[in-house]
Design a protein around this motif. Structure first.
Motif, mmCIF file in Angstrom:
data_model
loop_
_atom_site.group_PDB
_atom_site.id
_atom_site.type_symbol
_atom_site.label_atom_id
_atom_site.label_comp_id
_atom_site.label_asym_id
_atom_site.label_seq_id
_atom_site.Cartn_x
_atom_site.Cartn_y
_atom_site.Cartn_z
ATOM 1 N N PHE A 116 -23.300 39.230 11.820
ATOM 2 C CA PHE A 116 -22.544 40.314 11.214
ATOM 3 C C PHE A 116 -23.386 41.180 10.284
ATOM 4 N N GLY A 117 -24.136 40.567 9.390
ATOM 5 C CA GLY A 117 -24.852 41.334 8.386
ATOM 6 C C GLY A 117 -26.241 41.738 8.826
ATOM 7 N N SER A 118 -26.912 42.516 8.005
ATOM 8 C CA SER A 118 -28.278 42.971 8.279
ATOM 9 C C SER A 118 -29.278 41.954 7.734
ATOM 10 N N PHE A 119 -29.193 40.740 8.263
ATOM 11 C CA PHE A 119 -30.054 39.664 7.798
ATOM 12 C C PHE A 119 -30.783 39.031 8.980
ATOM 13 N N VAL A 120 -31.999 38.574 8.717
ATOM 14 C CA VAL A 120 -32.823 37.906 9.714
ATOM 15 C C VAL A 120 -33.309 36.587 9.121
ATOM 16 N N ALA A 121 -33.200 35.515 9.897
ATOM 17 C CA ALA A 121 -33.732 34.221 9.489
ATOM 18 C C ALA A 121 -35.038 33.976 10.229
ATOM 19 N N SER A 122 -36.008 33.389 9.534
ATOM 20 C CA SER A 122 -37.305 33.120 10.145
ATOM 21 C C SER A 122 -37.743 31.699 9.813
ATOM 22 N N GLY A 123 -38.296 31.027 10.811
ATOM 23 C CA GLY A 123 -38.858 29.696 10.627
ATOM 24 C C GLY A 123 -40.338 29.727 10.953
ATOM 25 N N GLU A 148 -42.285 19.653 9.311
ATOM 26 C CA GLU A 148 -43.169 20.217 10.331
ATOM 27 C C GLU A 148 -42.615 21.565 10.772
ATOM 28 N N ALA A 149 -43.271 22.188 11.738
ATOM 29 C CA ALA A 149 -42.936 23.549 12.162
ATOM 30 C C ALA A 149 -41.477 23.670 12.595
ATOM 31 N N VAL A 150 -40.830 24.771 12.197
ATOM 32 C CA VAL A 150 -39.434 25.046 12.556
ATOM 33 C C VAL A 150 -39.438 25.828 13.868
ATOM 34 N N ARG A 151 -38.961 25.203 14.946
ATOM 35 C CA ARG A 151 -39.092 25.765 16.283
ATOM 36 C C ARG A 151 -37.916 26.620 16.732
ATOM 37 N N CYS A 152 -36.750 26.422 16.159
ATOM 38 C CA CYS A 152 -35.579 27.184 16.605
ATOM 39 C C CYS A 152 -34.603 27.365 15.449
ATOM 40 N N LEU A 153 -34.016 28.553 15.359
ATOM 41 C CA LEU A 153 -32.998 28.870 14.357
ATOM 42 C C LEU A 153 -31.804 29.501 15.046
ATOM 43 N N ARG A 154 -30.600 29.127 14.628
ATOM 44 C CA ARG A 154 -29.389 29.730 15.167
ATOM 45 C C ARG A 154 -28.326 29.823 14.071
ATOM 46 N N PHE A 155 -27.746 31.028 13.925
ATOM 47 C CA PHE A 155 -26.587 31.203 13.052
ATOM 48 C C PHE A 155 -25.329 30.771 13.800
ATOM 49 N N SER A 156 -24.375 30.221 13.060
ATOM 50 C CA SER A 156 -23.094 29.874 13.670
ATOM 51 C C SER A 156 -22.323 31.143 13.998
ATOM 52 N N PRO A 157 -21.364 31.082 14.939
ATOM 53 C CA PRO A 157 -20.623 32.287 15.315
ATOM 54 C C PRO A 157 -19.891 32.955 14.160
ATOM 55 N N ASP A 158 -19.497 32.189 13.129
ATOM 56 C CA ASP A 158 -18.816 32.790 11.981
ATOM 57 C C ASP A 158 -19.794 33.216 10.887
ATOM 58 N N GLY A 159 -21.081 32.975 11.088
ATOM 59 C CA GLY A 159 -22.095 33.436 10.151
ATOM 60 C C GLY A 159 -22.210 32.638 8.872
ATOM 61 N N ARG A 333 -11.623 20.610 18.822
ATOM 62 C CA ARG A 333 -12.119 20.713 17.457
ATOM 63 C C ARG A 333 -11.639 21.995 16.819
ATOM 64 N N ARG A 334 -12.047 22.117 15.589
ATOM 65 C CA ARG A 334 -11.721 23.311 14.823
ATOM 66 C C ARG A 334 -12.383 24.544 15.435
ATOM 67 N N ILE A 335 -11.706 25.667 15.348
ATOM 68 C CA ILE A 335 -12.206 26.914 15.915
ATOM 69 C C ILE A 335 -12.867 27.727 14.813
ATOM 70 N N TYR A 336 -13.972 28.419 15.169
ATOM 71 C CA TYR A 336 -14.660 29.269 14.206
ATOM 72 C C TYR A 336 -13.770 30.427 13.782
ATOM 73 N N ASP A 337 -13.826 30.733 12.509
ATOM 74 C CA ASP A 337 -13.155 31.911 11.972
ATOM 75 C C ASP A 337 -14.210 32.984 11.802
ATOM 76 N N CYS A 343 -23.058 36.840 6.133
ATOM 77 C CA CYS A 343 -23.057 35.428 5.790
ATOM 78 C C CYS A 343 -22.839 35.222 4.299
ATOM 79 N N SER A 344 -22.414 34.033 3.988
ATOM 80 C CA SER A 344 -22.170 33.703 2.590
ATOM 81 C C SER A 344 -23.489 33.486 1.880
ATOM 82 N N LYS A 345 -23.542 33.896 0.660
ATOM 83 C CA LYS A 345 -24.830 33.938 -0.037
ATOM 84 C C LYS A 345 -24.975 32.825 -1.044
#
Length: 654
Positions: A116-123, A148-159, A333-337, A343-345
């Motif tokens: 949603f937001g203008s944010f980028v995560a990097s590993g 050790e090295a961070v190989r993959c990053l993923r935000f959840s669908p609700d951010g 299971r619970r559904i994403y909102d 994302c929350s800060k």
């Protein structure tokens, strides 16, 4: 173990020489499935259409090989990370670099855009995870925990969450609001290469070099199922859009998995080699792989792939009872909102390195000037990227699926589909449809209305026309005006404006007289007592320049005024209110929450009681403001960005 094998559902679409040297990274656009971005050891980022053999655009600026790439949800921005640890963000529509982000000390191994937001995560290879604000050109958070090295990053669908997979065999789930690890998943015996969130449920899938695929329950924080005994490690995973199954890309096949119980629905033989990314569009799965400087595209017809089975087979043991699979679309299971905010800060980042303290006008600005976007194919570039912001008078054409080769002809590894068989490039990206309004017949003249938000910078006064200040011309041919008549019309209202400005000047003099005594609190009290928001704005613009002037006493006085400013129709008032609120949240929100959460003290402590009372007042006012911020965070433009950032900071209040 019997597994159904399908042999005629996949074919090779095309093969291109993507770079002058080895390809090191590539990614597919998930929205259209037609946009391909490659990065190479030649330090270039090249953009392609999956259906075209020619490069559309080449992005330069990196000085070391490209290690990681990502495309945002709207396919308007591309982020690229290099071996040196630098990150560059590109605007495809404007064909220029948007930001250069510096701070990592080693290779960038993984990237992801916030949904949603203008944010980028990097590993990175330096084991750190950083969250960057693309608009403000800076690192806003740093997460430490991997070894050790961070190989993959993923935000959840609700951010709200960020999942990270690393070579230390672990997966960490980060709560962005709290700024800490929610849970650490262990169980893999090798480096974890990929993670992917279920599109609807609280479920996470992971693939490792230990040749297993695991599914994790994000409510109970435990493993749901584990699929083992694969011949090669999984290279990429992707959930079906409806969440019914998981597609896993291996070196020689595509496998379709279910997880409760664990089972393999289907196996599609695809000799794509080092498959790097998957995307789904028009009931087709597009996969891309690379070998040296060559990139190959493959298509799998999902209409011929089994995605569910009433009788589980394959990985279900014969001695286990048969459990009916969950119907597609249902949820255990619970559904994403999914909020329309960013994302929350969590807490602020302490900038320790010189590169993170660098001002936006230093070395990274020089890097941006040296970066270029070379448009190799102007026609395709205009057709793909330019129409997104243009007015379309006709409905956009639907993207057609890629045609399959004839059934009776074997598909060899060197076959390339002709360009004429590919989808039309004009439909590569979705266009914004603007339907023209029909003419409205009215017997009364249309009234002129003021805009809901009055911009801070404008060339004309709002709600005024120059002709209103000039005498009416009886004869249309008479264009010359007498100076006296023109001046008399212009002077109308001039005295009123002078009175308003004089009154404001006196009010500011009053506030300044109190300010000169050094009593900031009383000067703010006097500004609020005048009951003129323009005076409050003028004062806040001074106070905001020096954060050390802010005290808890000041917050109790200013917060009700900020609530009014955020609801003002004047953009300059809203901007000042957002700046002041951000300063308060960054400096005092952790203190307020800590004091309110602390146990009651023993004995009488008047100072502590007064501080507790102020914190309660501030907390109540912030709760009221948070509702306004949440409602306005869905706005577009500069306003929406500011409110989304504030909503990020105020997440701990929810």
């Amino acid at each position: 173990m019997a597994v159904a094998v399908t042999t005629k559902t996949a074919w090779k679409l095309q093969e291109i020489t993507a770079h002058s040297s080895n390809v090191s990274s590539l990614v597919l656009g998930k929205s259209s499935g037609r946009l391909l971005v490659t990065g190479g050891d030649d330090c270039r980022v090249n953009i392609w259409s999956v259906s075209k053999p020619n490069c559309i655009m080449s992005l330069t600026g990196h000085t070391t090989p490209i290690e990681s790439l990502q495309i945002n949800t709207n396919e308007e921005l591309i982020v690229a990370g290099s071996q040196s640890g630098s990150i560059r963000v590109w605007d495809l529509g404007a064909a220029k670099i948007l930001r250069t982000l510096l701070g990592h000390k080693a290779n960038i191994c993984s990237l992801d855009f916030h949904p949603f937001g203008s944010f980028v995560a990097s590993g990175s290879l330096d084991t750190n995870i950083k969250l960057w604000d693309v608009r403000r050109k800076g690192c806003v958070f740093r997460y430490k925990g991997h070894t050790e090295a961070v190989r993959c990053l993923r935000f959840s669908p609700d951010g709200k969450w960020l999942a990270s997979a690393a070579d230390d065999h672990t997966i960490k789930l980060w709560d962005l609001a709290a700024g800490k690890i929610m849970f650490e998943f262990t169980g893999h015996t090798g480096p974890v290469n990929v993670v992917e969130f279920h599109p609807n449920e609280y479920l996470l899938a992971s693939g490792s070099s230990d040749r297993t695929v695991r599914f994790w329950d994000l409510e109970k924080f435990q493993v749901v199922s584990c699929i083992e005994e694969e011949a090669t490690p999984v290279r990429c995973v992707l959930f079906n859009p409806d969440g019914s199954c998981l597609y896993s890309g291996f070196q020689d096949s595509l496998r379709v998995y279910g997880w409760e119980p664990e089972r393999c629905f289907d196996v599609v033989l695809v000799n794509w080699g080092k498959v790097a990314d998957l995307s789904i569009c028009n009931s087709q799965l597009i996969g891309v792989s690379f070998a040296q400087s060559t990139v190959s595209s493959f298509v799998v017809d999902l209409g011929r792939v089994t995605k569910s089975d009433s009788v589980p087979h394959g990985l279900l043991r014969d001695d286990e009872p048969l459990v009916p699979p969950t119907p597609a679309g249902s949820s255990l299971r619970r559904i994403y909102d999914r909020p329309s905010t960013s994302c929350s800060k969590p807490q602020r980042v302490k900038h320790n390195s010189e590169s993170e303290r660098r001002s936006p006008s230093s070395e990274d600005d020089r890097d941006e000037k040296e970066s270029k976007a070379e448009i190799q194919n102007p026609e395709d570039y205009k057709e793909i990227f330019q129409p997104k912001n243009a007015i379309c008078r006709t409905p956009p054409r639907n993207t057609e699926p890629f045609p399959a080769p004839p059934e009776d002809e074997p598909v060899t590894a060197k076959e390339v589909v002709k360009p004429s068989q590919a989808a039309d490039v004009q439909t590569l990206l979705p266009k914004q449809e603007v339907v023209p309004r029909p003419p409205v017949a009215s017997s009364t003249p249309l009234t002129r209305t003021e805009p809901l938000v009055i911009p801070a910078a404008r060339n004309e006064p709002i709600g005024l026309k120059a002709s209103d200040f000039l005498p009416a011309v009886k004869n249309q041919s008479q264009t010359e005006l007498v100076d006296e008549e023109a001046m008399s019309q212009i002077r109308k209202g001039h005295e009123t404006m002078c009175v308003v400005l004089t009154s404001r000047h006196k009010n500011l003099d009053t506030v300044r007289a109190v300010w000169s005594t050094g009593d900031i609190k009383n000067s703010v009290d006097s500004a609020v007592a005048i009951n003129d928001l323009s005076v409050v704005v003028d004062l806040l613009n001074i106070v905001n320049q020096k954060a050390s002037l802010w005290k808890l006493d000041l917050c109790t006085i200013i917060l009700p005024q900020i609530e009014k400013l955020l609801q003002s129709k004047y953009e300059s008032y809203v901007q000042t209110g957002c700046t002041s609120l951000k300063l308060i949240l960054q400096r005092f929100l952790p203190l307020i929450t800590d004091i309110l959460a602390a146990p009651p003290s023993v004995g009488v402590d008047i100072t502590r009681e007064e501080r507790l009372h102020k914190c309660k007042v501030c907390y109540k006012q912030l709760k009221n403001i948070s509702n306004i911020v949440k409602n306005k965070s869905g706005l577009s433009g500069r306003h929406g960005s500011a409110f989304r950032e504030l909503h990020l900071l105020m997440a701990v209040l929810e």
